[in-house]
Write a protein that holds these residues in place. Structure first.
Motif, PDB file in Angstrom:
ATOM      1  N   ASP A 318     -62.189  44.985 -79.274  1.00  0.00           N
ATOM      2  CA  ASP A 318     -61.491  43.938 -78.536  1.00  0.00           C
ATOM      3  C   ASP A 318     -61.060  42.828 -79.484  1.00  0.00           C
ATOM      4  N   GLU A 319     -60.614  41.716 -78.917  1.00  0.00           N
ATOM      5  CA  GLU A 319     -60.071  40.633 -79.723  1.00  0.00           C
ATOM      6  C   GLU A 319     -61.119  39.975 -80.606  1.00  0.00           C
ATOM      7  N   SER A 320     -62.376  40.001 -80.177  1.00  0.00           N
ATOM      8  CA  SER A 320     -63.457  39.402 -80.957  1.00  0.00           C
ATOM      9  C   SER A 320     -64.150  40.416 -81.863  1.00  0.00           C
ATOM     10  N   LYS A 321     -63.503  41.559 -82.116  1.00  0.00           N
ATOM     11  CA  LYS A 321     -63.991  42.598 -83.025  1.00  0.00           C
ATOM     12  C   LYS A 321     -65.293  43.227 -82.556  1.00  0.00           C
ATOM     13  N   ARG A 322     -65.488  43.279 -81.247  1.00  0.00           N
ATOM     14  CA  ARG A 322     -66.652  43.945 -80.671  1.00  0.00           C
ATOM     15  C   ARG A 322     -66.223  45.325 -80.159  1.00  0.00           C
ATOM     16  N   GLU A 323     -67.068  46.318 -80.441  1.00  0.00           N
ATOM     17  CA  GLU A 323     -66.751  47.685 -80.040  1.00  0.00           C
ATOM     18  C   GLU A 323     -67.019  47.855 -78.551  1.00  0.00           C
ATOM     19  N   GLN A 324     -65.997  48.228 -77.800  1.00  0.00           N
ATOM     20  CA  GLN A 324     -66.108  48.399 -76.361  1.00  0.00           C
ATOM     21  C   GLN A 324     -65.876  49.860 -76.003  1.00  0.00           C
ATOM     22  N   MET A 325     -66.734  50.388 -75.122  1.00  0.00           N
ATOM     23  CA  MET A 325     -66.624  51.768 -74.664  1.00  0.00           C
ATOM     24  C   MET A 325     -66.116  51.776 -73.227  1.00  0.00           C
ATOM     25  N   PHE A 764     -57.603  49.954 -72.213  1.00  0.00           N
ATOM     26  CA  PHE A 764     -57.626  49.123 -73.412  1.00  0.00           C
ATOM     27  C   PHE A 764     -56.386  48.234 -73.488  1.00  0.00           C
ATOM     28  N   SER A 765     -55.272  48.713 -72.953  1.00  0.00           N
ATOM     29  CA  SER A 765     -54.094  47.852 -72.871  1.00  0.00           C
ATOM     30  C   SER A 765     -54.363  46.670 -71.954  1.00  0.00           C
ATOM     31  N   ALA A 766     -55.055  46.926 -70.842  1.00  0.00           N
ATOM     32  CA  ALA A 766     -55.429  45.825 -69.949  1.00  0.00           C
ATOM     33  C   ALA A 766     -56.430  44.890 -70.625  1.00  0.00           C
ATOM     34  N   MET A 767     -57.329  45.450 -71.442  1.00  0.00           N
ATOM     35  CA  MET A 767     -58.305  44.615 -72.142  1.00  0.00           C
ATOM     36  C   MET A 767     -57.620  43.649 -73.100  1.00  0.00           C
ATOM     37  N   LYS A 768     -56.541  44.098 -73.755  1.00  0.00           N
ATOM     38  CA  LYS A 768     -55.825  43.210 -74.662  1.00  0.00           C
ATOM     39  C   LYS A 768     -55.172  42.052 -73.921  1.00  0.00           C
ATOM     40  N   ILE A 769     -54.758  42.308 -72.687  1.00  0.00           N
ATOM     41  CA  ILE A 769     -54.158  41.235 -71.888  1.00  0.00           C
ATOM     42  C   ILE A 769     -55.229  40.276 -71.388  1.00  0.00           C
ATOM     43  N   ILE A 770     -56.367  40.825 -70.971  1.00  0.00           N
ATOM     44  CA  ILE A 770     -57.419  39.978 -70.395  1.00  0.00           C
ATOM     45  C   ILE A 770     -58.161  39.205 -71.474  1.00  0.00           C
ATOM     46  N   LYS A 771     -58.643  39.919 -72.486  1.00  0.00           N
ATOM     47  CA  LYS A 771     -59.373  39.259 -73.573  1.00  0.00           C
ATOM     48  C   LYS A 771     -58.404  38.997 -74.714  1.00  0.00           C
ATOM     49  N   SER A 772     -57.649  37.937 -74.558  1.00  0.00           N
ATOM     50  CA  SER A 772     -56.617  37.600 -75.530  1.00  0.00           C
ATOM     51  C   SER A 772     -57.199  36.703 -76.621  1.00  0.00           C
ATOM     52  N   ARG A 773     -56.322  36.249 -77.488  1.00  0.00           N
ATOM     53  CA  ARG A 773     -56.767  35.386 -78.594  1.00  0.00           C
ATOM     54  C   ARG A 773     -57.352  34.081 -78.074  1.00  0.00           C
ATOM     55  N   LEU A 774     -56.819  33.563 -76.981  1.00  0.00           N
ATOM     56  CA  LEU A 774     -57.331  32.314 -76.425  1.00  0.00           C
ATOM     57  C   LEU A 774     -58.599  32.524 -75.604  1.00  0.00           C
ATOM     58  N   ARG A 775     -58.908  33.780 -75.254  1.00  0.00           N
ATOM     59  CA  ARG A 775     -60.111  34.068 -74.444  1.00  0.00           C
ATOM     60  C   ARG A 775     -61.037  35.005 -75.215  1.00  0.00           C
TER      61      ARG A 775
END
Length: 818
Positions: A318-325, A764-775
């Motif tokens: 994700d945006e914070s470099k955490r591995e998400q399954m 994962f496309s939705a994850m990029k929208i939800i967990k963005s750079r500001l979040r």
């Protein structure tokens, strides 16, 4: 005479930090060594998981055989823990076959039908093969030592012989005839715990029905706000949420907007709400979000029911470099349609197979889904997923040998086509040149604007000479697209964009060459222009467009959620057939198309009878200087590229997958059940699904298939079908599943097998929208709840606010009555 004591001597001595810790450690060790029972209790307490007040569901053990006793938890957490377990309900897992136990001559096992009789309290532990009572566990006390007092609480009941024993049934004896029996008292305590309206606090603090209605309106406003923001993937909080802030964040601003349109809402929210029940804090927002996501997952579990399911797993950062399954469940619903539901996203410390397996099993077990009901696994081609010995699919196959692994068709196709292209040197160089041209033209915004301006002038000119026509959606201004290795469709888009904007691209490159730029920039533009004016580049450009046009349709079809594996295999077969037709009959049409393109854009066409002087490529045995240009382009490039594609498509399927899919194709109803083979279908059941059909059902299946084949060829509803999904849905719609229930079961098992991991990629496309750079500091649980609601929006929108309010009351005691 004794000396009088001062008053401060009656109080406890104040220790320094080190002195206090040392004394505690010393006294504890002495006590434990003197009393072995205290030592045993300390060991038990050390195994009790930490209980967090905000999220009990994540840390509580569902399996009754593994969970610690209720009296081992902290006393101030007991009510919250009991409410969490009551919210889960009894752990009633459905296994295909429960293990045998008891007398070797006449062994017995637990029966799933007992859950229907004792549904309110009976639990089963797969780890201990024992039955338990949930209410008695929740309100049990320390064991008294009386024999049998902790059978349904700690040790578990396993004497199945005494269950079917009439009025002496062990379960009935546990309930007891006395209304004040321990079990009935525990059941009454559960009801009292859930009845918040009857709490003694509410007896002293009476609130009118009007005040309760206001509280519910206030909470409903917060629920609707949370739901809308989550469905739109918007942030909740603001940078400054104080009353004097110009922008208090989306949550508070949306509540203000709702208040302006409704006077009843305006009278009870924000400044008009009581101080202790505003329902706008960050903690309340998370509780509402978690309740809504839990409801969505519960709905998915109810959709699955007792059906077999498949897991589709993939991981990404994700945006914070955490591995998400990401975990997606694939199953066939009650009306015979394939469903792929996003279920959970969880943070994993690493991507080792054991870590991924433990996380998946933990998620499934927590939601009462048994691993033994898995009938398929879908992953990408990573080694930690598909490894035959230590991969994730191998670990699950040990626990469930009939959960067959299917490599993602889309990934498999992309890897096959990309690797095939890289094996041929001229095509490999072509893609390098293509990437170079795109980078030169689109490396700056100025060149991008010049490219679009040149394209606009070209379209205007073509309209003047009537070579193109006007219409809605055509002649749009575009740009060149880059190709990526992991997406074969991006290669096709890049080639098509270059063909459509060929003239505009040449104009921009000539302009860069003539302008006052650096030597390197002008040199790059000149090289790119020479590439575009070369005949071999244009030939490979049109060749790859034809090959990719055939395979791109397959790529898009494989990414559809409702795609079944039999139809996917048919698409692979048609793709190979079309590529073979291109090899046999496509040379003349291709060369004519290339020749017309070169004449239109003033590109020199070589004489095909001349000798090609470059070093030979591919399989040709002609020596250097003895190969004609026609032979080079036709044999060394055209035939070699197509043969390499066909070879890769044939090599990307394992023997087990080929055998399974070949037998499954015998169920295809296409062409009036032309390929419907009864012997192959029976072999499929006997070889790959032996546990889903008993011996008598395997015998009856053959006769059912014979009756069905005659009926299907005469019935107009079953006659003109093409896929097994249409067949399964039609059987349910015509209510013929009652007669052909074994065929329906087999169709569902085949449809459960996964085709691609496109759903996890979309998550994962939705994850990029939800967990963005500001979040990027979003917590894992908050991310999982948000993604579940946002992706499964249809289910989330159907959940009523009243049901969410009811669950909200059960989390903990609320000062305002609801």
């Amino acid at each position: 005479m004794k000396k009088s004591k001062r008053i401060d001597s009656f109080f406890k001595r104040k220790f320094c930090d080190g002195e206090r810790d040392e004394e505690i450690i010393t006294s504890t060790s002495e006590t434990i060594s003197e009393n072995p029972r205290i030592e045993e209790n300390n060991i038990r307490l050390s195994k009790v998981p930490r209980v967090f007040e905000d999220d009990f569901e994540k840390c509580l053990e569902r399996d009754p055989g593994k969970r610690p006793q209720i009296w081992q938890y902290p006393p101030n957490k007991l009510d919250a823990i009991r409410k969490a377990y009551l919210k889960f309900g009894p752990y009633q897992i459905n296994l295909k076959e429960y293990p045998l136990s008891g007398n070797e001559v006449h062994p017995r096992r637990f029966q799933y039908a007992w859950f229907n009789i004792f549904s309110s309290w009976l639990e089963y532990s797969p780890s201990k093969d024992a039955a338990y009572c949930l209410p008695c566990y929740l309100f049990s006390k320390r064991p008294t030592g009386r024999p049998g007092s902790d059978v349904f609480i700690g040790t578990g009941f396993r004497n199945w012989k005494k269950v079917k024993n009439g009025k002496f049934c062990a379960f009935l004896k546990h309930i007891g005839m006395d209304p004040c029996s321990p079990h009935n008292n525990a059941m009454k305590a559960c009801l009292d715990l859930l009845n918040q309206d009857g709490h003694i606090r509410n007896t002293f603090q009476v609130q009118s029905s009007e005040q309760i209605l206001k509280n519910r309106i206030r909470l409903k406003t917060s629920i609707d706000t949370v739901r809308w923001l989550t469905l739109q993937a918007c942030a909740f909080r603001g940078h400054d949420e104080t009353s004097g802030s110009r922008n208090q964040g989306n949550f508070l601003q949306l509540i203000k907007l709702l208040a302006t349109y409704n006077d009843e809402v305006a009278k009870v929210v924000l400044e008009n709400a009581p101080y202790n029940s505003k329902y706008t804090s960050h903690q309340i927002q998370k509780e509402i979000l978690h309740i809504l996501s839990s409801r969505v997952r519960k709905h998915i579990c109810e959709e699955i029911g007792d059906s077999k399911f498949c897991i589709v797993v993939d991981e990404a950062r994700d945006e914070s470099k955490r591995e998400q399954m990401s975990l997606v469940l694939r199953f066939v619903d009650k009306v015979g349609l394939i469903q792929e539901r996003f279920f959970f996203v969880a943070h994993v410390k690493d991507t080792t197979t054991l870590t991924l397996k433990e996380k998946v099993c933990d998620i499934l077990s927590r939601h009462n889904l048994d691993v033994s009901n898995m009938r398929g696994q879908g992953y990408d081609g990573a080694s930690n997923m598909r490894g035959e010995w230590n991969g994730l699919q191998a670990l699950f196959m040990k626990d469930c040998p009939y959960a067959y692994y299917v490599h993602c068709f889309a990934h498999r196709l992309q890897l096959a086509l990309v690797s095939a292209s890289r094996e041929i040197v001229p095509i490999h160089k072509f893609f390098e040149k293509l990437t170079f041209v795109v980078n030169v033209v689109c490396s700056s915004t100025k060149r991008h604007d010049e490219l679009q301006a040149a394209q606009l002038e070209e379209i205007a000119h073509l309209l003047e000479i009537d070579e193109i026509v006007t219409g809605k959606g055509i002649n749009q201004i575009g740009t060149l697209k880059r190709a990526g290795d992991t997406r074969w469709g991006s290669h096709f888009s890049s080639i098509c964009s270059l063909i459509n904007m060929y003239e505009a691209t040449c104009i921009v490159l000539k302009k860069i060459t003539n302008e006052r730029a650096s030597y390197s920039t002008r040199g790059d533009a000149d090289s790119a222009y020479n590439y575009l004016k070369a005949f071999d580049f244009i030939f490979i450009l049109h060749l790859m467009k034809k090959i990719m046009g055939i395979t791109d349709i397959l790529c898009q079809a494989l990414q559809q959620q409702s795609q079944d594996i039999v139809n996917a295999m048919c698409l692979v077969g048609t793709t190979k057939y079309l590529i073979q037709v291109l090899r046999e009959d496509g040379w003349d049409a291709l060369f004519t198309e290339v020749k017309n393109f070169c004449e239109k854009h003033d590109i020199e066409i070589p004489d095909l009878n001349d000798v090609h002087s470059t070093t030979k490529f591919g399989r040709s045995r002609l020596q250097q200087g003895q190969v004609t240009i026609e032979h080079y382009f036709r044999v060394e490039i055209f035939f070699t590229a197509i043969d390499q594609q066909l070879q890769e498509l044939n090599n990307r399927f394992s023997e087990q997958a080929i055998d399974l899919l070949t037998l499954s194709c015998a169920l295809t109803p296409k062409d009036n059940y032309k390929s419907f083979n009864i012997e192959k279908i029976c072999t499929l059941v006997e070889k790959y699904y032996p546990v889903d059909f008993n011996m008598q059902e395997k015998i009856n299946l053959k006769f059912q298939l014979q009756h069905f084949l005659i009926d299907a060829r005469q019935d107009l509803n079953l006659k003109n079908l093409s896929t097994i999904q249409e067949l399964c849905s039609c059987l349910i719609a015509t209510e013929k599943t009652q007669n052909f229930y074994l065929i329906d079961r087999l169709l569902r098992l085949i449809m459960t097998l996964p085709v691609s991991t496109a759903t996890t990629e979309r998550s994962f496309s939705a994850m990029k929208i939800i967990k963005s750079r500001l979040r990027n500091k979003m917590e894992d649980d908050f991310l999982a709840d948000t993604m579940t609601i946002c992706i499964e929006r249809e289910i989330a929108a159907s959940i009523t606010s009243e049901s969410i309010i009811d669950d909200f009351k059960l989390i903990k005691e609320r000062r305002a009555l609801l």
